[in-house]
Design a protein around this motif. Structure first.
Motif, PDB file in Angstrom:
ATOM      1  N   SER A  23       0.820  -1.148  -0.164  1.00 42.75           N
ATOM      2  CA  SER A  23       0.056   0.006  -0.009  1.00 42.75           C
ATOM      3  C   SER A  23       0.712   1.249   0.021  1.00 42.75           C
ATOM      4  O   SER A  23       0.415   2.491  -0.586  1.00 42.75           O
ATOM      5  CB  SER A  23      -0.950  -0.014   1.303  1.00 42.75           C
ATOM      6  N   VAL A  24       1.982   1.142   0.343  1.00 41.51           N
ATOM      7  CA  VAL A  24       3.038   2.311   0.233  1.00 41.51           C
ATOM      8  C   VAL A  24       3.547   2.369  -1.107  1.00 41.51           C
ATOM      9  O   VAL A  24       3.810   3.369  -1.683  1.00 41.51           O
ATOM     10  CB  VAL A  24       4.106   2.215   1.451  1.00 41.51           C
ATOM     11  N   ILE A  25       4.173   1.179  -1.381  1.00 41.11           N
ATOM     12  CA  ILE A  25       5.254   1.027  -2.555  1.00 41.11           C
ATOM     13  C   ILE A  25       4.292   1.241  -3.987  1.00 41.11           C
ATOM     14  O   ILE A  25       4.789   1.957  -4.886  1.00 41.11           O
ATOM     15  CB  ILE A  25       5.825  -0.304  -2.716  1.00 41.11           C
ATOM     16  N   ARG A  26       3.154   0.792  -4.117  1.00 40.69           N
ATOM     17  CA  ARG A  26       2.421   0.937  -5.397  1.00 40.69           C
ATOM     18  C   ARG A  26       2.076   2.567  -5.655  1.00 40.69           C
ATOM     19  O   ARG A  26       2.295   2.881  -6.904  1.00 40.69           O
ATOM     20  CB  ARG A  26       1.196   0.357  -5.180  1.00 40.69           C
ATOM     21  N   PRO A  27       1.694   3.114  -4.919  1.00 42.05           N
ATOM     22  CA  PRO A  27       1.592   4.806  -5.102  1.00 42.05           C
ATOM     23  C   PRO A  27       2.799   5.440  -5.603  1.00 42.05           C
ATOM     24  O   PRO A  27       2.775   6.224  -6.353  1.00 42.05           O
ATOM     25  CB  PRO A  27       0.936   5.290  -4.033  1.00 42.05           C
ATOM     26  N   VAL A  28       3.843   4.943  -4.838  1.00 43.25           N
ATOM     27  CA  VAL A  28       5.215   5.539  -5.414  1.00 43.25           C
ATOM     28  C   VAL A  28       5.551   5.270  -6.647  1.00 43.25           C
ATOM     29  O   VAL A  28       5.790   6.073  -7.542  1.00 43.25           O
ATOM     30  CB  VAL A  28       6.289   5.214  -4.392  1.00 43.25           C
ATOM     31  N   LEU A  29       5.445   3.985  -6.921  1.00 47.67           N
ATOM     32  CA  LEU A  29       5.860   3.536  -8.347  1.00 47.67           C
ATOM     33  C   LEU A  29       4.928   4.181  -9.228  1.00 47.67           C
ATOM     34  O   LEU A  29       5.311   4.633 -10.406  1.00 47.67           O
ATOM     35  CB  LEU A  29       5.445   1.996  -8.565  1.00 47.67           C
ATOM     36  N   ALA A  30       3.584   4.309  -9.001  1.00 52.36           N
ATOM     37  CA  ALA A  30       2.716   4.859  -9.977  1.00 52.36           C
ATOM     38  C   ALA A  30       3.200   6.230 -10.338  1.00 52.36           C
ATOM     39  O   ALA A  30       3.125   6.730 -11.274  1.00 52.36           O
ATOM     40  CB  ALA A  30       1.218   4.553  -9.603  1.00 52.36           C
ATOM     41  N   ASP A  31       3.225   7.126  -9.185  1.00 54.72           N
ATOM     42  CA  ASP A  31       3.592   8.314  -9.248  1.00 54.72           C
ATOM     43  C   ASP A  31       4.915   8.609 -10.145  1.00 54.72           C
ATOM     44  O   ASP A  31       4.886   9.547 -10.808  1.00 54.72           O
ATOM     45  CB  ASP A  31       3.671   8.804  -7.828  1.00 54.72           C
ATOM     46  N   VAL A  32       5.952   7.699  -9.811  1.00 57.03           N
ATOM     47  CA  VAL A  32       7.020   7.983 -10.705  1.00 57.03           C
ATOM     48  C   VAL A  32       7.115   7.806 -12.096  1.00 57.03           C
ATOM     49  O   VAL A  32       7.464   8.600 -12.822  1.00 57.03           O
ATOM     50  CB  VAL A  32       8.210   6.934  -9.926  1.00 57.03           C
ATOM     51  N   ARG A  33       6.122   6.586 -12.547  1.00 54.39           N
ATOM     52  CA  ARG A  33       6.093   6.353 -13.693  1.00 54.39           C
ATOM     53  C   ARG A  33       5.101   7.597 -14.425  1.00 54.39           C
ATOM     54  O   ARG A  33       5.432   7.942 -15.654  1.00 54.39           O
ATOM     55  CB  ARG A  33       5.120   4.907 -13.841  1.00 54.39           C
ATOM     56  N   ARG A  34       4.148   7.912 -13.715  1.00 53.72           N
ATOM     57  CA  ARG A  34       3.254   9.145 -14.371  1.00 53.72           C
ATOM     58  C   ARG A  34       4.284  10.196 -14.568  1.00 53.72           C
ATOM     59  O   ARG A  34       4.066  11.074 -15.511  1.00 53.72           O
ATOM     60  CB  ARG A  34       1.822   9.246 -13.545  1.00 53.72           C
ATOM     61  N   LYS A  35       4.948  10.894 -13.662  1.00 48.82           N
ATOM     62  CA  LYS A  35       5.564  11.931 -13.515  1.00 48.82           C
ATOM     63  C   LYS A  35       6.680  11.935 -14.374  1.00 48.82           C
ATOM     64  O   LYS A  35       6.845  13.256 -15.116  1.00 48.82           O
ATOM     65  CB  LYS A  35       5.937  12.379 -12.193  1.00 48.82           C
ATOM     66  N   PHE A  36       7.530  10.963 -14.574  1.00 49.91           N
ATOM     67  CA  PHE A  36       8.626  11.132 -15.229  1.00 49.91           C
ATOM     68  C   PHE A  36       8.609  10.276 -16.544  1.00 49.91           C
ATOM     69  O   PHE A  36       9.592  10.186 -17.199  1.00 49.91           O
ATOM     70  CB  PHE A  36       9.817  10.809 -14.170  1.00 49.91           C
TER      71      PHE A  36
END
Length: 97
Positions: A23-36
């Motif tokens: 629940s912590v890692i998935r949003p981080v991965l999604a944010d990095v993928r989307r933003k960069f």
């Protein structure tokens, strides 16, 4: 053609299970993928609930662009309050190598 990748070793905050880790890692991965607009995945420590290895990779036409993107991703991950960035390993290579 240039290929760049970075591996982030992170420590998670108040996490007590693998489900909590997800629940912590998935949003981080999604944010990095989307933003960069990079490829990103959890690549290490899948069996540990307070530690994670996050891998980021990208391909580009010039080295400077890759350096700028990887720098920005590193700053983004380091600024996340739910993570403590322990170390970063980075490599940029050309197709000529």
């Amino acid at each position: 053609m240039w290929v760049g990748f970075a591996e982030f070793d992170v420590l998670l905050g108040d996490v007590h299970s693998l489900k909590g880790k997800r629940s912590v890692i998935r949003p981080v991965l999604a944010d990095v993928r989307r933003k960069f607009d990079v490829s990103v995945a959890e690549v290490e420590h899948q069996d540990l609930h307070r530690r994670a290895g996050i891998g980021v990779g990208l391909v580009g036409a010039d080295r400077q662009h890759l350096v700028e993107v990887l720098d920005a991703v590193e700053r983004f991950v380091a600024a996340r309050p739910e993570l403590e960035l322990l170390s970063v390993r980075r490599r940029i290579v050309t197709s000529e190598d």
